[in-house]
Scaffold this active site. Structure first.
Site, PDB file in Angstrom:
ATOM      1  N   GLY B  19       0.825  -1.213   0.000  1.00 11.04           N
ATOM      2  CA  GLY B  19       0.000   0.000   0.000  1.00 11.04           C
ATOM      3  C   GLY B  19       0.851   1.252   0.000  1.00 11.04           C
ATOM      4  N   ALA B  20       1.923   1.231  -0.810  1.00 14.56           N
ATOM      5  CA  ALA B  20       2.924   2.300  -0.721  1.00 14.56           C
ATOM      6  C   ALA B  20       2.741   3.388  -1.775  1.00 14.56           C
ATOM      7  CB  ALA B  20       4.327   1.711  -0.810  1.00 14.56           C
ATOM      8  N   VAL B  71      -3.132  -7.650  -1.911  1.00 13.46           N
ATOM      9  CA  VAL B  71      -2.683  -8.417  -0.733  1.00 13.46           C
ATOM     10  C   VAL B  71      -3.740  -9.385  -0.217  1.00 13.46           C
ATOM     11  CG1 VAL B  71      -0.989  -6.710   0.031  1.00 13.46           C
ATOM     12  CG2 VAL B  71      -3.357  -6.577   0.882  1.00 13.46           C
ATOM     13  N   ASN B  97       1.118  -2.592   5.405  1.00  6.63           N
ATOM     14  CA  ASN B  97       0.487  -1.281   5.530  1.00  6.63           C
ATOM     15  C   ASN B  97      -0.822  -1.168   4.750  1.00  6.63           C
ATOM     16  OD1 ASN B  97       0.619   1.806   5.924  1.00  6.63           O
ATOM     17  ND2 ASN B  97       0.579   1.561   3.693  1.00  6.63           N
ATOM     18  N   SER B 149      -3.221   0.634  14.586  1.00  2.00           N
ATOM     19  CA  SER B 149      -3.879   1.928  14.727  1.00  2.00           C
ATOM     20  C   SER B 149      -4.187   2.140  16.198  1.00  2.00           C
ATOM     21  CB  SER B 149      -5.190   1.914  13.926  1.00  2.00           C
ATOM     22  OG  SER B 149      -5.999   3.018  14.276  1.00  2.00           O
ATOM     23  N   TYR B 162     -13.290  -1.926  10.615  1.00  2.00           N
ATOM     24  CA  TYR B 162     -11.906  -1.442  10.590  1.00  2.00           C
ATOM     25  C   TYR B 162     -11.273  -1.670  11.968  1.00  2.00           C
ATOM     26  CZ  TYR B 162      -7.978   1.834  10.259  1.00  2.00           C
ATOM     27  OH  TYR B 162      -6.734   2.408  10.275  1.00  2.00           O
ATOM     28  N   LYS B 166      -8.183  -4.200  13.192  1.00  2.00           N
ATOM     29  CA  LYS B 166      -7.001  -3.753  13.925  1.00  2.00           C
ATOM     30  C   LYS B 166      -6.844  -4.538  15.230  1.00  2.00           C
ATOM     31  CE  LYS B 166      -5.687  -0.739  10.838  1.00  2.00           C
ATOM     32  NZ  LYS B 166      -4.493  -1.016  10.015  1.00  2.00           N
TER      33      LYS B 166
END
Lengths: 259, 265
Positions: B19-20, B71, B97, B149, B162, B166
């Site tokens: 995710g860069a 991914v 990421n 996060s 989400y 995490k």
């Protein structure tokens, strides 16, 4: 329509679910006992029969709680029959052994769905119903492995970590609608040294003595905690994760164990 | 006697950052490059943005490459890792990421979105770990850094799944840390708070509805950050560089919260 409280137990075939069903029955709670399809069904049917013979009101369900429609249909059945639902007790608890490096993706997803997605869907669907009523309560029977890694069953720990955050999120959103959501992070019971045997972690070595009192927990301890969390006595409890392990996770000094 | 001055150098190392193409991932890629690491830049569909990241990596006088993969798909991840090894020779650092955040509340989620968020955020991290472990085992060394996060601890109140993903990542990191330690692989996580990034997938984050922004709400917003600002991607990149360095070899299964102290208020 009933004036009695109505509770749904998500998996009443497991020890925690059975004990909770019996405990809530004592309080006159109307029970909806679910058993995921498979061998669980017979266990739940037998439990229901026993409770009915004692004069308790029991409805049996065999739902996998695997998607929104399925859960909505069960919720609808309960509300049609009893007019309400007051308590959801999440007792889905399946431990699949496997290493991070090698457990196939699909099995990890299965474990996540079985242990956590079921809770998510039930919280959504039953939460809507409870919000309509202006009151309700959810109790998730989780595990200390939402904090402490297992070293042998990581997919279970992942699901437990997710369940903890569901509890906190739902406590906020549903809390504004009159619904409380709490979680019991259950510690070791008899046999967990087998279930969680690990080549990496000695957590369960002498596990009984790592509990300061040297006494393991039981399913009845879970049932008592559920009964309290679901009662008005716990009306200020919301979004709480209660570690119910006799102090097991605090253990550090092996030579000080009571044995 | 003078103490030996040692900088945190990643010269000779190869990093894979998922995710860069933008946001925190881009910031991490750039900081790794500035420490001398060669960087494989992964993204699923933002090719143009990934090229900008690559350009910035090269401006930091490091080599790198772009590797497209989803991914959430184990086969694509496997192919990505093989390609990184083929092109750059090794993988020393994996930065997990890539994540999505549709900003749906508890009642707004449906089955498909639940599965999608879990597939990318949680199982995507697992897929990447599973694919790089054989490579790192062969090298007897590795560094895995997972972007968690503050919402692994504190609920979002705007994206239930989400936060659940995490919470799962927290345990994935802890389990991986104890299991992979025997191969010299460390696994840690960073818990960023609000970080200025580009557009995310999904709805805008509903901090305060526009019609409810007042002087008072502005003042309250500013007071949520003790250090007087929100984060920037390089804040997170610096921590990744430290966790990826030789100096951090005794740290594993740890979480570093990077939120300017906001979670304490």
């Amino acid at each position: 329509m009933t004036n009695r409280r109505v509770a749904l137990i998500s998996d009443a075939s497991q020890a925690f679910g059975i004990a909770t069903a019996k405990r809530l029955a004592q309080e006159g709670v109307t029970l909806v006992l679910n058993g995921p399809p498979g061998p669980s069904e017979q266990v739940v049917a037998n439990l229901a029969q026993t409770l009915q013979d004692e004069g308790h009101e029991v409805l049996v369900a065999t739902s996998d709680l695997g998607d929104t429609e399925t859960v909505a249909s069960l919720c609808n059945d309960v509300v049609t029959r009893y007019g309400r639902i007051d308590l959801y007790v999440h007792t889905h608890n399946r431990i699949d052994r496997g290493a991070v490096a090698s457990l196939p993706h699909v099995l990890v997803r299965d474990a996540l769905n079985f242990n956590a997605k079921t809770a998510f869907l039930c919280t959504q669907v039953l939460g809507r119903q409870m919000a309509k009523q202006g009151a309700g309560c959810m109790v998730y029977v989780g595990s200390i492995h939402g904090e402490k890694p297992t070293g042998c069953a990581f997919s279970y720990a992942l699901a437990q970590g997710a369940l903890q955050m569901l509890c906190k999120e739902a406590a906020l959103e549903l809390g504004r609608l009159g619904v409380r959501v709490n979680l019991i992070a259950m510690g070791p019971v008899e046999g967990d040294d087998q279930q969680f045997y690990s080549d990496i972690s000695d957590l369960y070595l002498d596990y009984q003595y790592k509990v300061p009192s040297a006494t393991l927990g039981t399913a009845d301890d879970v049932a008592e905690a559920v009964a309290w969390m679901a009662s008005d006595a716990a009306k200020y409890l919301n979004g709480a994760i209660i570690r119910l392990d006799g102090g097991f996770l605090l253990h550090y000094m092996d030579h000080k164990m009571k044995r | 006697m003078k103490a030996e001055v040692k900088d945190v150098s990643l010269r000779g190392k190869v990093a894979l950052v998922t995710g860069a193409a933008a946001g925190i991932g881009r910031g991490v890629a750039i900081e790794l490059a500035r420490q001398g690491a060669r960087v494989a830049i992964n993204d699923v569909d933002r090719a143009d943005a990934a090229h900008i990241t690559l350009q910035m990596v090269r401006e930091a006088s490091a080599d790198g490459g772009i590797i497209q993969a989803d991914v959430a798909q184990p086969e694509q991840v496997q192919a990505m890792v093989e390609e990184v090894v083929r092109r750059l020779g090794r993988i020393d650092i994996l930065v997990n990421n890539a994540a999505i955040q549709p900003n749906l509340g508890l009642m707004d989620y449906d089955d498909a979105w639940f599965d999608h968020v879990m597939s990318v955020n949680l199982l995507g991290y697992l897929n990447c770990i599973q694919a790089v472990v054989p490579v790192m085992k062969g090298q007897r060394q590795g560094r895995i850094v997972c972007m968690s996060s503050v919402h692994a601890k504190r609920p979002t109140d705007f994206d239930t799944v989400y936060a659940m993903s995490k919470g799962g990542i927290k345990m994935l990191v802890r389990e991986s840390a104890i299991e992979l330690a025997q191969y010299g692989i460390t696994v840690n996580m960073i818990e960023p708070g609000a970080v200025q990034v580009g557009r995310k997938i999904g709805n805008p984050r509903p901090i305060v509805p526009p019609d409810r922004v007042t002087e008072e709400s502005r003042r309250r917003g500013a007071r949520k950050f003790p250090l007087g600002r929100v984060g920037v991607p390089s804040d997170i990149g610096h921590i990744v560089c430290f966790l990826a360095s030789d100096e951090a070899e005794f740290i594993t299964g740890a979480a570093i919260r990077a939120d300017g102290g906001s979670m304490l208020l």
